[in-house]
Scaffold this motif. Structure first.
Motif, mmCIF file in Angstrom:
data_model
loop_
_atom_site.group_PDB
_atom_site.id
_atom_site.type_symbol
_atom_site.label_atom_id
_atom_site.label_comp_id
_atom_site.label_asym_id
_atom_site.label_seq_id
_atom_site.Cartn_x
_atom_site.Cartn_y
_atom_site.Cartn_z
ATOM 1 N N LEU A 87 0.971 -1.277 0.046
ATOM 2 C CA LEU A 87 0.131 0.254 -0.056
ATOM 3 C C LEU A 87 1.077 1.383 0.050
ATOM 4 O O LEU A 87 0.497 2.328 -0.828
ATOM 5 N N ILE A 88 2.066 1.275 0.754
ATOM 6 C CA ILE A 88 2.505 2.383 0.987
ATOM 7 C C ILE A 88 3.253 2.856 -0.224
ATOM 8 O O ILE A 88 3.284 3.971 -0.702
ATOM 9 N N HIS A 91 0.784 4.233 -2.602
ATOM 10 C CA HIS A 91 0.457 5.762 -2.380
ATOM 11 C C HIS A 91 1.458 6.852 -2.771
ATOM 12 O O HIS A 91 1.299 7.832 -2.929
ATOM 13 N N ARG A 92 2.623 5.972 -2.644
ATOM 14 C CA ARG A 92 3.536 7.069 -3.110
ATOM 15 C C ARG A 92 3.658 7.410 -4.430
ATOM 16 O O ARG A 92 3.909 8.385 -4.892
ATOM 17 N N ASN A 95 0.994 10.054 -4.597
ATOM 18 C CA ASN A 95 1.555 11.340 -4.294
ATOM 19 C C ASN A 95 2.522 11.894 -5.254
ATOM 20 O O ASN A 95 2.485 13.060 -5.463
ATOM 21 N N ALA A 110 -7.179 11.881 0.419
ATOM 22 C CA ALA A 110 -7.427 10.441 0.704
ATOM 23 C C ALA A 110 -7.303 9.425 -0.318
ATOM 24 O O ALA A 110 -7.871 9.965 -1.624
ATOM 25 N N ILE A 111 -6.715 8.601 -0.123
ATOM 26 C CA ILE A 111 -6.094 7.563 -1.282
ATOM 27 C C ILE A 111 -6.721 5.989 -1.184
ATOM 28 O O ILE A 111 -6.587 5.666 -0.159
ATOM 29 N N GLN A 112 -7.315 5.607 -2.272
ATOM 30 C CA GLN A 112 -7.430 4.246 -2.334
ATOM 31 C C GLN A 112 -6.931 3.912 -3.572
ATOM 32 O O GLN A 112 -7.111 4.305 -4.731
ATOM 33 N N PHE B 70 -9.112 13.042 10.006
ATOM 34 C CA PHE B 70 -8.341 11.751 9.504
ATOM 35 C C PHE B 70 -7.327 11.342 10.673
ATOM 36 O O PHE B 70 -7.069 10.124 10.940
ATOM 37 N N TRP B 107 6.332 12.389 2.701
ATOM 38 C CA TRP B 107 4.689 12.224 2.606
ATOM 39 C C TRP B 107 4.321 13.348 2.719
ATOM 40 O O TRP B 107 4.426 14.191 3.824
ATOM 41 N N PRO B 108 3.399 13.889 2.057
ATOM 42 C CA PRO B 108 2.790 15.116 1.846
ATOM 43 C C PRO B 108 1.648 15.612 2.924
ATOM 44 O O PRO B 108 1.345 16.640 3.201
ATOM 45 N N VAL B 120 4.737 3.821 8.280
ATOM 46 C CA VAL B 120 3.827 3.031 7.912
ATOM 47 C C VAL B 120 2.796 3.367 6.806
ATOM 48 O O VAL B 120 2.389 3.004 5.835
ATOM 49 N N ASP B 124 -5.461 6.297 5.588
ATOM 50 C CA ASP B 124 -6.018 5.553 4.662
ATOM 51 C C ASP B 124 -5.284 4.037 4.795
ATOM 52 O O ASP B 124 -5.903 3.023 4.822
ATOM 53 N N ILE B 125 -3.887 4.058 5.007
ATOM 54 C CA ILE B 125 -3.099 2.701 5.020
ATOM 55 C C ILE B 125 -3.648 2.121 6.405
ATOM 56 O O ILE B 125 -3.834 0.954 6.345
ATOM 57 N N GLN B 128 -6.784 0.546 6.084
ATOM 58 C CA GLN B 128 -6.786 -0.742 5.408
ATOM 59 C C GLN B 128 -6.230 -1.712 6.084
ATOM 60 O O GLN B 128 -6.618 -2.967 5.940
#
Lengths: 150, 156
Positions: A87-88, A91-92, A95, A110-112, B70, B107-108, B120, B124-125, B128
């Motif tokens: 996941l990370i 997401h990167r 981003n 917010a990300i899926q 969040f 990370w923004p 981590v 969101d992460i 999940q």
């Protein structure tokens, strides 16, 4: 330092349908020319992640920012480029694609990030938690809103 | 936080004022931006901070009073797993911390969660991971037994 796309924005389109209900719930197939940030996000994610499915939701109306803001977004990206990635890392990638927006006008993202298989077995959009008003009086958010308006 | 203490001492010798708030959760982040003036100092301090505690959260507000939905979600998830003893840092108190942690993690957005010194992800992460069972596993790797795991064992 403004994202170049914002400098190219045309004036507001005159073709808005007045009969469209709930104007802030725009289907992702119908980009709004008066929302340059949303359009930019959609374009960049499409170009860089070649998604099978993409949803870009402006959730600014759910937060303590003025109406019409483009500061808080939720994106759902379904792409085979995510296969095998934790996941990370996914997401990167998102981003990175939206680096410019995140450093200028976008305050929250917010990300899926799903693979086509994951989307197939669970095609649902997550819901954002209720706002606790943290953006109110936050000068960083105010600067970002200003950047978005310019 | 030896580097912060050294910076504080250096600052006090030079006569500059230092403001050290104690957060509701007992974690101190020396929030005066005036002595953490070098970006490198902030990065070094953050490097120490994320190693110092098993679970570290950079958030808006505090666990007792989150200022962002969040950030609150992260607090609630950790609470569900029985993780109450963790370090939390309120980025709203210090703009250098806020910008520094974004650069540190590359990370923004806030919140940001660290387990055993490793980044981590954000809300969101964590959500999940909570939903798919990975969070229980990751907490176990840190030597933390999730209360949800205990509850599951008891129900069997």
């Amino acid at each position: 330092m403004l994202p170049s796309v914002l400098r190219c924005v045309r004036p507001v389109s005159t073709s808005l349908s007045l009969s469209r209900p709930l104007a802030h719930f725009r289907p992702h197939m119908d980009p709004d020319p008066s929302r340059p940030v949303e359009r930019s996000i959609r374009t960049k994610l499409t170009d860089q992640l070649t998604p099978d499915h993409l949803e870009v939701h402006n959730e600014s109306h759910m937060h303590a920012v003025p109406p019409g803001s483009e500061s808080h977004f939720r994106v759902l990206v379904v792409s085979s480029q995510f296969e095998g990635l934790p996941l990370i890392k996914r997401h990167r990638l998102v981003n990175e694609a939206l680096k410019e927006e995140l450093s200028s006008c976008v305050h929250a993202l917010a990300i899926q990030a799903k693979t086509p298989e994951q989307w197939g077995s669970n095609p649902s959009l997550a819901k954002s938690p209720p706002c606790l008003g943290g953006s109110r009086g936050d000068h960083t958010v105010e600067e970002k809103l200003k950047a978005g308006r310019e | 936080m030896n580097s912060l203490i050294r910076n504080t001492a250096r600052c006090l010798r030079s006569g500059a004022a230092v403001y050290m708030p104690r957060q509701a959760d007992g974690r101190v982040w020396t929030s005066s931006a005036r002595f953490l003036c070098a970006a490198a100092d902030v990065q070094k301090a953050l490097g120490d901070i994320v190693q110092k505690d098993k679970v570290v959260v950079f958030m808006k507000g505090t666990p007792a009073q989150p200022m962002c939905g969040f950030s609150n979600a992260v607090v609630q998830i950790l609470r569900m797993h029985g993780v109450d003893d963790y370090a939390s840092y309120n980025v709203l108190e210090d703009s250098e911390l806020r910008e520094g942690v974004k650069a540190f993690s590359n990370w923004p957005t806030i919140p940001q969660v660290y387990f055993s010194g490793e980044f981590v992800g954000g809300c969101d992460i964590l959500l999940q991971m909570h939903q798919n069972g990975d969070l229980v596993e990751e907490l176990k790797k840190c030597g933390i037994s999730s209360s949800l795991l205990e509850a599951e064992k008891e129900s069997k």
